[in-house]
Design a protein around this motif. Sequence first.
Motif, PDB file in Angstrom:
ATOM      1  N   GLY A 277       0.807  -1.209   0.000  1.00  0.00           N
ATOM      2  CA  GLY A 277       0.000   0.000   0.000  1.00  0.00           C
ATOM      3  C   GLY A 277       0.839   1.256   0.000  1.00  0.00           C
ATOM      4  O   GLY A 277       2.004   1.268   0.392  1.00  0.00           O
ATOM      5  N   MET A 278       0.234   2.326  -0.476  1.00  0.00           N
ATOM      6  CA  MET A 278       0.711   3.692  -0.277  1.00  0.00           C
ATOM      7  C   MET A 278      -0.463   4.396   0.393  1.00  0.00           C
ATOM      8  O   MET A 278      -1.322   4.967  -0.226  1.00  0.00           O
ATOM      9  CB  MET A 278       1.090   4.340  -1.608  1.00  0.00           C
ATOM     10  N   HIS A 279      -0.514   4.263   1.709  1.00  0.00           N
ATOM     11  CA  HIS A 279      -1.716   4.563   2.471  1.00  0.00           C
ATOM     12  C   HIS A 279      -1.777   5.978   3.019  1.00  0.00           C
ATOM     13  O   HIS A 279      -2.826   6.384   3.521  1.00  0.00           O
ATOM     14  CB  HIS A 279      -1.843   3.586   3.638  1.00  0.00           C
ATOM     15  N   GLN A 280      -0.673   6.721   2.929  1.00  0.00           N
ATOM     16  CA  GLN A 280      -0.655   8.038   3.574  1.00  0.00           C
ATOM     17  C   GLN A 280       0.019   9.077   2.697  1.00  0.00           C
ATOM     18  O   GLN A 280       1.138   8.865   2.211  1.00  0.00           O
ATOM     19  CB  GLN A 280       0.072   7.960   4.917  1.00  0.00           C
ATOM     20  N   VAL A 281      -0.657  10.187   2.496  1.00  0.00           N
ATOM     21  CA  VAL A 281      -0.086  11.381   1.878  1.00  0.00           C
ATOM     22  C   VAL A 281      -0.385  12.550   2.808  1.00  0.00           C
ATOM     23  O   VAL A 281      -1.552  12.855   3.082  1.00  0.00           O
ATOM     24  CB  VAL A 281      -0.673  11.652   0.484  1.00  0.00           C
ATOM     25  N   VAL A 282       0.653  13.170   3.321  1.00  0.00           N
ATOM     26  CA  VAL A 282       0.518  14.347   4.179  1.00  0.00           C
ATOM     27  C   VAL A 282       0.855  15.557   3.322  1.00  0.00           C
ATOM     28  O   VAL A 282       2.000  15.735   2.894  1.00  0.00           O
ATOM     29  CB  VAL A 282       1.445  14.264   5.400  1.00  0.00           C
ATOM     30  N   LYS A 283      -0.149  16.385   3.052  1.00  0.00           N
ATOM     31  CA  LYS A 283       0.017  17.471   2.083  1.00  0.00           C
ATOM     32  C   LYS A 283       0.471  18.771   2.762  1.00  0.00           C
ATOM     33  O   LYS A 283       0.114  19.027   3.911  1.00  0.00           O
ATOM     34  CB  LYS A 283      -1.303  17.714   1.362  1.00  0.00           C
ATOM     35  N   PRO A 284       1.240  19.594   2.047  1.00  0.00           N
ATOM     36  CA  PRO A 284       1.561  20.924   2.560  1.00  0.00           C
ATOM     37  C   PRO A 284       0.295  21.739   2.802  1.00  0.00           C
ATOM     38  O   PRO A 284      -0.726  21.536   2.139  1.00  0.00           O
ATOM     39  CB  PRO A 284       2.418  21.538   1.443  1.00  0.00           C
ATOM     40  N   ASP A 285       0.367  22.657   3.773  1.00  0.00           N
ATOM     41  CA  ASP A 285      -0.810  23.460   4.107  1.00  0.00           C
ATOM     42  C   ASP A 285      -0.669  24.930   3.724  1.00  0.00           C
ATOM     43  O   ASP A 285      -1.536  25.745   4.044  1.00  0.00           O
ATOM     44  CB  ASP A 285      -1.131  23.344   5.597  1.00  0.00           C
ATOM     45  N   GLY A 286       0.432  25.291   3.028  1.00  0.00           N
ATOM     46  CA  GLY A 286       0.615  26.673   2.626  1.00  0.00           C
ATOM     47  C   GLY A 286       1.281  27.537   3.677  1.00  0.00           C
ATOM     48  O   GLY A 286       1.529  28.724   3.443  1.00  0.00           O
TER      49      GLY A 286
END
Length: 360
Positions: A277-286
């Motif tokens: 799996g690739m279960h997690q993406v933590v995105k930038p918040d600006g």
Amino acid sequence: MQPFHGLGMGLGQLSRLSKAKTRSISAENGTGEKGKAGMATEGTGKEAARDLGLGWKVSPSIRIPAGSTFTLADIRESGAIQHIWMTCFPAAWRSMILRMYWDGEEQPSVEAPVGDFFCNGWCERSNVNSLPVAVNPAGGMNCYWEMPFRKSATITMENRSDKEQVLYFQIDYTLTEVPDDAAYFHARWRRSNPLPYKDVHTLLDGVRGHGHYVGTYLAWQSNNNGWFGEGEIKFYMDGDTDFPTICGTGTEDYFGGAWNWEQPKGEYGTYSTPFLGMHQVVKPDGLYRSQQRFGMYRWHVMDPIRFEEELRVTIQALGWRSEGRYLPLQDDIASTAYWYQAEPHVPWEPLPSKDELEVI
């Protein structure tokens, strides 16, 4: 050859009778002794149970003071750990260190931050729906790796944070004979932060003995714009030097995806399956969260990578630069490698300091 049904039992083995004994260790029964659970008179639930008395959830969890280590289990017979459940606050998942020792060894066979061991290395929960590891709302961490031992098993948790931590846990195990060909479970954490330019991240090195590699978890922070996953994973075994026996085709390929996981267009598509799996993406918040982070796992349950004498595992970090050329990346890569082998294992260097473990 039929699996030894006193240890792990697949669905096809569940009907078979066994002389194995089932036991469980928790804060309500710290020794796992028969008929000794639910007898606590002190514990984190004592105040809540003050009107109910003995047997009414007096000790559902433990408190681990800052800078101390707590022994979760100390089993002095032959058997196997079959299931571990635990939960603690996510902020501490990199500073709580899980260790396991088999048959009285001085050096641990398992040593990893608890979050990374359960495929949650970023101190932010992400559900995992796999066969050996499951993480469920809202932070229940489960492990089904079979962990045999012949004389003893000791499991500890070190609290490297500057605050007391509350840990809920249950360790389910069997007491039984262990067959001669059963290997010992190992897991090791390593980090490259940042990865030196034109270097590779080494997941394992210096493994000696007979065994098989069964899993990879990566907590990967991309420090460049653009795609980060062109790199190949490589397995060097049994005398390989400059070139490995097994070489992958790309990072997302190794974790069972393709074409940079882009689904739908313009987005990373997460997934969690029994073996990968690739279960997690933590995105930038600006604002302060400036880098993109990923969590991915690959279990070699159906395809263990077997070695007879030695094993080394590395992965490249590659993106793209101008004119269609690869760009060696300098990312933050933390890995947990899982494998079985005959003991003794080669001692490892100590884990880095709290600052070097920290998610930053």
